[in-house]
Design a protein around this motif. Structure first.
Motif: not given
Length: 633
Positions: A88-111
């Motif tokens: 967030t302290g850098k230019g807009p070209a390098v900003r990016a979102l990152r999320a920690q997943a509940d890995k079991t829930l992620y797979a279950r929801e996608m399934k």
């Protein structure tokens, strides 16, 4: 050979990791009868390594997938435990979102999403052979002897293709997380004429949360300000009860433990043969390569709300189990940590990606596509980005419609695929912002503006998404036009207001848009002079307005470069070109052209070892319909 098929599909996807899921959803949503076959249904969209989605460049890819009508962004927005905007302290070209997943829930929801999808059949089945007649895919053969017909097949086997897990001196056949490896299919792909490579990746140990002394570590909380990967997610649904990560470091004792046990490290003892990832090395590799560093960062990442497992990010290793325990206990906060899973390395086969077209269809077999780690990439996001491109192009091929190729100026997905098919890769490929020459126009905030119309055109963007996009685009265009039409004059009242805010007075008349180009003037300040928009704008539109206005000059320069490259990108090279018939091109260029068989002049110009003079000669030859053999001075 006449095949007797028990079932018939338009598209069959082999492997249900992140690439396979996006490929199968794309094909089925475009109206194709699709089969998603996987060795283990419980491993669908599984996260065998880090429990996170996004990050530098990768987070932009997730938004691109979402803008095209894919699923990864929507799924992580339903299952995250922490969300954080990076850089967030850098230019807009390098900003990016990152999320920690509940890995079991992620797979279950996608399934569950896959199970509910119309036109999509999900089946636990190992595919042993791709069936081909006259260089055209006709179906697949399962390990149980069943034959399924298909007009297109997409191979997304991840690290399971002749996978082998390595832990200390132990080495055994396995896919990720001790799942079955796909061995027969690897042999089949070779027989079909595809050149196969061998790569390696790894994963760190997991430790028990309740055994960690968090007082000895630094807390890493998520953001309180709402952010989402999917353009369909709403701010009011943003999770405030987030789970933090924690930061600790290796130390000299940790490094000494590794150094004294290097002779037992598979990657140094010769057990590991595959090439590992440059940008995500094992801890033993980091200690050797960066011997001058006194410590290395380690992030303790919870794997979900309902588990004690914590992922030790940065400690990827294949050292023996006893060494891993000693190493963990040398780290501050982990002195008494209980190791629940050991880290390990995994070697696997890949299809060398120079054999692919930009649609991800193989050049040697019509209708056969590959995507994900099968193509030599690393990361869930890179895999999913390839998956959606392979899936939609497989569907377009079945439907007899024009293919879709994302250019380098369209998306990070386009950058990645062009890099793979044009340059190939000698190590697991990871997307970086530095790989994109047009990164200022490939931002996280404008992915929908770049790609939603494309997704709608091919049939992946549904009516609800399209309606919301049109509202956003109209609001953005209307407000941009308004700001460009209202003039601020350097009169006394205006300058008094400007100076009262601590800014320099106006010396000339300027539009509100020009006024916003001042570094210190944001949208909220500008509307105090010109009044608010006719309707309320959400924070995402305001962010987009500020970036487009403040960086307009740089963006226009980038667009000019794109326009200059357009002629080269559109100039196609004949499929049956005889590279040996072209006089004067350098020997290295001729060899590279024969190996890669570029489809356009633009692609040819990006091949390493090809010089501008070679491209000039090639263009003269093509424009002369293969008859001109003019030598350049």
């Amino acid at each position: 050979m006449v095949h007797e098929f028990t079932e018939s599909y338009d598209v069959i996807v082999v492997g249900a990791g992140h690439a396979g899921v996006e490929a199968s959803l794309a094909a089925s949503r475009m109206g194709c009868k699709t089969l998603l076959a996987t060795i283990n249904l419980d491993m669908l969209a599984f996260m065998p390594c880090n429990p996170s989605i996004g990050g530098s460049a990768k987070g932009i890819v997730v938004r691109e997938i979402d803008a095209l009508g894919g699923e990864m962004g929507k799924n992580i927005d339903k299952t995250y435990i922490q969300m954080k905007m990076l850089n967030t302290g850098k230019g807009p070209a390098v900003r990016a979102l990152r999320a920690q997943a509940d890995k079991t829930l992620y797979a279950r929801e996608m399934k569950h999403t896959v199970e509910k999808q119309e036109n999509l059949t999900l089946r636990q089945s190992m595919i042993d052979d791709i069936l081909v007649e006259d260089n055209q895919v006709v179906g697949v053969l399962t390990a149980t002897g069943q034959k399924f017909a298909a007009k297109s097949v997409i191979v997304t086997t991840g690290t399971a293709l002749r996978g082998e897990i390595i832990l200390g001196e132990l080495k055994y056949s396995s896919g990720p997380n001790n799942s079955l490896a796909s061995v027969t299919l690897a042999d089949n792909l070779k027989k079909l004429g595809l050149e196969i490579g061998r790569f390696k990746t790894g994963t760190p140990p997991r430790v028990k949360a309740s055994s960690i002394d968090y007082d000895q570590t630094e807390i890493q909380p998520g953001d309180s300000k709402p952010n989402h990967f999917s353009f369909m997610s709403k701010d009011e649904d943003y999770l405030q009860n987030q789970i933090p990560c924690w930061l600790t470091y290796t130390n000299q004792n940790s490094h000494d433990i590794i150094n004294k046990n290097l002779y037992r490290a598979p990657m140094f003892s010769g057990i590991v043969k595959g090439v590992g990832p440059r940008y995500c090395p094992s801890i033993e590799d980091k200690i050797v390569r960066f011997a001058d560093k006194e410590r290395h960062q380690l992030f303790l990442e919870p794997e979900g709300r309902d588990t004690e497992e914590v992922y030790v990010q940065g400690l990827s290793t294949s050292l023996p189990e006893d060494v891993q325990k000693e190493l963990i206990h040398s780290i501050k906060g982990l002195e008494n940590a209980e190791m629940m899973r050991t880290g390990y390395a995994i070697e696997y086969d890949i299809v060398l990606p120079h054999q692919l077209r930009a649609t991800l269809e193989t050049k040697v077999i019509s209708g056969l596509f590959t995507a994900g780690q099968t193509n030599g990439t690393s990361g869930y996001e890179e895999a999913a980005g390839q998956g959606i491109v392979a899936g939609l192009n497989a569907a377009l091929k079945v439907q007899g419609k024009p293919e879709l190729i994302l250019k380098r100026s369209d998306a990070y997905i386009g950058v990645m695929i062009d890099d793979l098919v044009t340059k190939g890769t000698i190590e697991p490929y990871r997307l970086l912002t530095s790989r994109a020459e047009y990164r200022l126009i490939l931002r996280h905030d404008n992915a929908d503006m770049r790609l939603t119309e494309i997704g709608r055109m091919i049939g992946l963007v549904d009516d609800e998404r399209w309606a919301r996009f049109e509202i956003k685009k109209n609001q953005f265009d209307t407000e941009l036009k308004r700001l460009d039409s209202i003039k601020l004059k350097p009169i006394k009242e205006t300058n008094e207001q400007v100076q009262a805010l601590g800014f320099k007075p106006l010396t000339d008349a300027m539009t509100a848009k020009e006024f916003m180009r001042r570094p210190e003037i944001d949208y909220a300040t500008a509307v105090t002079f010109v009044g608010p928009a006719s309707e309320d704008l959400d924070s995402k539109i305001i962010e987009l307005l500020e970036t487009e206005i403040k960086y307009e000059g740089y963006i226009n320069k980038a667009l000019d470069q794109v326009a200059k490259m357009k002629r080269m990108e559109e100039k196609r090279i004949p499929k049956n070109i005889d590279w040996d018939a072209i006089d004067s091109i350098a020997t290295e260029a001729r060899q590279k052209f024969k190996k890669i068989n570029p489809e356009t002049i633009g692609q040819a110009s990006r091949i390493s070892g090809v010089n501008p003079a070679d491209i000039s000669i090639l263009m003269v030859y093509i424009e002369g319909n293969g008859k001109a053999k003019r030598k350049l001075p």
